[in-house]
Design an enzyme around this catalytic site. Structure first.
Site, mmCIF file in Angstrom:
data_model
loop_
_atom_site.group_PDB
_atom_site.id
_atom_site.type_symbol
_atom_site.label_atom_id
_atom_site.label_comp_id
_atom_site.label_asym_id
_atom_site.label_seq_id
_atom_site.Cartn_x
_atom_site.Cartn_y
_atom_site.Cartn_z
ATOM 1 C CG ASP A 64 -2.156 0.451 1.215
ATOM 2 O OD1 ASP A 64 -3.006 0.364 0.051
ATOM 3 O OD2 ASP A 64 -2.676 1.139 2.148
ATOM 4 C CE1 TYR A 66 6.458 3.967 3.678
ATOM 5 C CE2 TYR A 66 7.205 5.342 1.885
ATOM 6 C CZ TYR A 66 7.320 4.073 2.879
ATOM 7 O OH TYR A 66 8.505 3.717 3.109
ATOM 8 C CG PHE A 77 9.806 -0.052 0.342
ATOM 9 C CD1 PHE A 77 9.328 -0.512 1.833
ATOM 10 C CD2 PHE A 77 9.454 -0.951 -0.719
ATOM 11 C CE1 PHE A 77 8.867 -1.741 1.872
ATOM 12 C CE2 PHE A 77 9.279 -2.217 -0.307
ATOM 13 C CZ PHE A 77 8.741 -2.690 0.920
ATOM 14 C CG HIS A 186 7.063 -6.161 4.809
ATOM 15 N ND1 HIS A 186 7.324 -4.959 5.488
ATOM 16 C CD2 HIS A 186 6.762 -5.919 3.677
ATOM 17 C CE1 HIS A 186 7.074 -4.080 4.666
ATOM 18 N NE2 HIS A 186 6.528 -4.627 3.478
#
Length: 225
Positions: A64, A66, A77, A186
């Site tokens: 998703d 941020y 990221f 993750h």
């Protein structure tokens, strides 16, 4: 919604013609009228803009965008240079430092990676402000699966980076005889203990060398003087 970058239009043309994509576009446009949506409209396809189809050498599957103010700018990221580095990216940097010895940069702007062929693809491309996963299940997953399949269908081998259970579900879309998969936990604080020590950067570098590709320079320049 923003139009697709030119290099991706031919390979995703069929996808854009499907009914779900029209529904997704209408949904996101309606959401923007009622709510604050991240990233801004002109950055929804920023990852595809930064890494043209023919240039992809590494595909990092994120989730998703941020959902806090000023964070999402369309690349998984990554945050803009002036934005505080989020915890998951901080863990990625720590592992980069431990794995290949590069210094931890003072910012989270991953454009230098994207410009070398690292496609930073979230599986959902929009989100309501401060509401994690609020646009999950609205059609983005079908679209980004099509992006993954389009990269998979290229003749040239690519390194797919799958961190966490969500990303690992994409293995079924990838021809593992042709491409290399680097997978692990993750990098979020919840699973960082498992992520640290996984050495993904040296694995990616080794896979690219075996493919005859140029190595990625993982250095992120500091922005503060």
């Amino acid at each position: 919604m923003q139009t697709l970058p030119e290099s991706w239009r031919p390979v995703l043309a069929e996808e854009l013609a499907k009914p779900y994509y029209a529904e997704l576009t209408a949904y996101v446009d309606a959401e923007r009228k009622e709510h604050q949506i991240f990233p801004p409209e002109d950055e929804v396809f920023a990852a595809l803009e930064a890494t043209p189809y023919q240039d992809v050498r590494v595909l990092v599957v994120g989730q998703d965008p941020y959902h806090d103010d000023n964070q999402a700018h369309g690349m998984s990221f990554s945050v803009r240079p002036e934005v505080r580095i989020p915890p998951s990216l901080r863990n990625i940097y720590k592992e980069m430092n431990a794995d290949i010895g590069l210094p931890i940069p003072d910012n989270g702007y991953l454009m230098p990676w994207a410009q070398q062929g690292v496609l930073l693809l979230n599986t959902v491309l929009t989100v309501r402000a401060h509401e994690a996963a609020s646009h999950k299940g609205k059609g983005w997953e079908k679209f980004t699966d099509a992006v993954i399949k389009a990269v998979n269908d290229r003749d040239e081998p690519v390194v797919f980076v799958l961190w966490g259970g969500h990303a690992k579900k994409k293995i079924s879309l990838i021809d593992t005889a042709k491409h290399t998969i680097v997978q692990g936990a993750h990098p979020s604080p919840l699973s960082a203990k498992l992520f640290h020590g996984s050495k993904p950067f040296s694995q990616i570098d080794a896979a690219l060398a075996a493919m005859g590709h140029k190595a990625i320079d993982w250095t992120i320049p500091n922005v503060k003087k």
